[in-house]
Design a protein around this motif. Structure first.
Motif, mmCIF file in Angstrom:
data_model
loop_
_atom_site.group_PDB
_atom_site.id
_atom_site.type_symbol
_atom_site.label_atom_id
_atom_site.label_comp_id
_atom_site.label_asym_id
_atom_site.label_seq_id
_atom_site.Cartn_x
_atom_site.Cartn_y
_atom_site.Cartn_z
ATOM 1 N N CYS A 286 25.102 8.614 -52.143
ATOM 2 C CA CYS A 286 24.889 8.722 -53.595
ATOM 3 C C CYS A 286 23.413 8.965 -53.908
ATOM 4 N N CYS B 71 29.823 6.270 -59.178
ATOM 5 C CA CYS B 71 30.509 5.207 -59.928
ATOM 6 C C CYS B 71 30.827 5.644 -61.349
ATOM 7 N N SER C 40 27.984 -0.120 -61.280
ATOM 8 C CA SER C 40 28.611 -1.167 -60.469
ATOM 9 C C SER C 40 29.094 -0.589 -59.156
ATOM 10 N N PRO C 41 28.890 -1.335 -58.072
ATOM 11 C CA PRO C 41 29.344 -0.815 -56.778
ATOM 12 C C PRO C 41 30.847 -0.572 -56.749
ATOM 13 N N PRO D 103 26.038 9.556 -60.957
ATOM 14 C CA PRO D 103 26.408 8.956 -59.672
ATOM 15 C C PRO D 103 27.925 8.761 -59.564
ATOM 16 N N CYS E 194 23.577 -1.594 -55.536
ATOM 17 C CA CYS E 194 24.287 -0.505 -54.851
ATOM 18 C C CYS E 194 24.668 -0.867 -53.412
ATOM 19 N N CYS F 54 28.225 -0.743 -52.146
ATOM 20 C CA CYS F 54 29.031 0.362 -52.694
ATOM 21 C C CYS F 54 29.469 1.318 -51.587
HETATM 22 S S1 SF4 Z 1 26.838 1.710 -57.576
HETATM 23 FE FE1 SF4 Z 1 27.394 3.204 -55.972
HETATM 24 S S2 SF4 Z 1 27.923 5.085 -57.046
HETATM 25 FE FE2 SF4 Z 1 26.804 3.764 -58.486
HETATM 26 S S3 SF4 Z 1 24.663 4.388 -58.349
HETATM 27 FE FE3 SF4 Z 1 24.978 2.723 -56.888
HETATM 28 S S4 SF4 Z 1 25.496 3.714 -54.923
HETATM 29 FE FE4 SF4 Z 1 25.755 5.225 -56.564
#
Ligand code: SF4
Length: 481
Positions: free
Chosen positions: A276, A223, A293-294, A221, A267, A270
């Protein structure tokens, strides 16, 4: 991007990789030649490209027959996903190319035989996949390698990247393992903690970028990809249908996002939440979700932006335009377009005018911006009956300030009530631009998506008398899949 068929030809293999996602079905047989030919014909009605995947398609007796059939059916890209062992033989590689294959994706899981062979559980497979890569590069083929990231090979990814750059592959992909099949059974040995391997992945990507090789990471993802967001592999996967055992997953992306992966409660704030995919759903069941983490910042609602310089502008203060309103409306849409009276610009202007009332009701003030002078603008507005304002930008000063450059600059920037850039529409649909603006606002204002995966399979059953069985399985790609 054309649509692609991902044809899984069966379960026989000459390796036994520790992370094989179909490990529980390995060595149980392949689909018949007739079934594969039927699938090729059926998918050609919807797809321009095909990927042969397996287990291992190159060990099938009918391998060249299938390639030739794909070529005869007019598939544009014919990719072979492989462990590379058979293609170590130069004559075999030449025959595959002659039969119709024109893109190859060999798996290489480390920069040394010790690392690679331990993961494939096939002695000699490293030397063979290296010979395969060299053969195919020498034959002028496009080589896209795949590497499944494990606790064992992660520290060696930079060395692997260096080796792949030197061997002139077109692209390398690092895939976080999908914990199914052997990767489920051997989870602790095979599936690393994502945050622990992420630095190695970033180091490898940096080497690829510096070496001019396209490179990406799959099933990670955003992040975990900070600084390499445009290297999120899912951004680059074309629309794909997965074909296996007489089933078809018509939309791999929908299946992956809706069923295969999941995001987390945290999330919701985020900036990437809207686009995502999160992680494979099995990962947090074993490892939890505390690593994720967002990321704070302006919301990103269109994957196209991640591959565009406009991403950097999101959330920044909008450059001033002439005669702004004293109090900004909820949204100001600055529609940059090349030229009054051109057919495309006329169609866009007419569409925006037709949707003007709807846009105004949603709090959008429309502004058209082009290099035409005031007089031409007046004539154009009168001819098209435009009720929104046109701004003259003869020296492209405003366009440049908004990063709208190029031969035919056409994009629309949404500025919010705080004067910040909220969104950029990079691919303007001139026939339906008002609807496009409204759709973007809908996404910007949408609540966070549900984080619960769907349990329904997004599959169709094709009648196929000799299909192996009626079981369902993940329709993901081989790499993480
Ligand atoms: S925190 Fe953001 S980037 Fe990470 S998994 Fe969740 S939505 Fe995706």
């Amino acid at each position: 991007m054309g649509r692609r068929a991902d044809l899984k030809t069966g379960y026989n293999c000459n390796c036994n990789c520790v992370f094989c996602v179909i490990g529980d079905k390995l060595f149980t047989g392949d689909r018949s030649t007739r079934d594969c030919l039927d699938e090729l014909r059926a998918s050609r009605a919807r797809c321009e490209d095909v990927v042969f995947t397996g287990a291992e398609v190159t060990i099938r007796d009918d391998f060249f027959t299938l390639l030739a059939a794909a070529k005869k059916l007019g598939y544009r890209t014919i990719q072979v996903q492989t462990n590379g062992r058979m293609l170590a033989y130069r004559a075999f590689a030449e025959r595959a190319v002659a039969a119709g294959a024109n893109e190859f994706s060999p798996s290489i899981h480390g920069p040394t035989a010790k690392i690679h062979d331990a993961l494939t559980r096939a002695r000699g497979s490293f030397d063979q996949v290296v010979a395969c890569i060299d053969n195919l590069v020498a034959l002028g083929q496009r080589v896209i390698t795949n590497t499944v990231v494990t606790p064992t090979n992660a520290p060696h990814l930079p060395a692997l990247a260096t080796m792949l750059v030197a061997r002139r592959v077109a692209q390398f992909q690092l895939a976080f393992p999908h914990p199914t099949g052997h990767a489920d059974t051997l989870f602790d040995r095979v599936v690393p903690r994502m945050s622990e391997v992420a630095p190695h992945i970033h180091a490898a990507l940096a080497i690829g970028v510096a070496g001019g090789v396209d490179c990406m990471a799959e099933a990670m993802p955003y992040c975990m990809m900070l600084g390499h967001e445009s290297r999120v592999a899912e951004l680059h996967i074309p629309p794909t249908e997965i074909v296996y055992d007489g089933y078809v997953v018509p939309d791999y992306a929908e299946d992956r996002v809706g069923r295969g992966k999941r995001r987390f409660e945290q999330c919701s704030p985020c900036r990437w939440e809207s686009i995502c995919e999160g992680t494979w759903r099995e990962y947090p069941q074993r490892r939890g979700s505390e690593e994720f983490s967002p990321v704070l910042g302006a919301r990103v609602v269109d994957p196209a932006l991640v591959l565009d310089g406009a991403l950097e502008m999101l959330g920044s203060e909008a450059p001033p335009w002439p005669q702004p309103q004293s109090e900004l409306p909820p949204y100001t849409a600055l529609a940059f377009y090349p030229e009054d009276f051109s057919p495309a610009c006329t169609a866009q202007a007419q569409g925006m005018e037709a949707g003007h009332a709807m846009l105004a009701a949603r709090g959008v003030t429309l502004l058209g911006v082009s290099p035409d002078d005031e007089r031409r603008h007046e004539t154009f507005a009168a001819a098209q009956g435009l009720s929104y304002r046109l701004i003259s930008d003869p020296e492209f000063d405003l366009a440049r300030a908004y990063g709208v450059v190029g031969e035919a600059p056409r994009r629309t920037v949404l500025v919010d009530a705080r004067g910040r850039i909220a969104h950029v529409i990079t691919r303007v649909d001139t026939a339906a631009h008002a609807a496009q603006i409204l759709a973007a606002i809908d996404k910007l204002e949408a609540p966070p998506r549900s984080v619960l995966p769907r349990d329904d399979l997004v599959v169709l059953r094709r009648p196929s008398p000799s299909s192996r069985n009626g079981e369902s399985q993940s329709g993901a790609s081989r790499s993480g899949a």
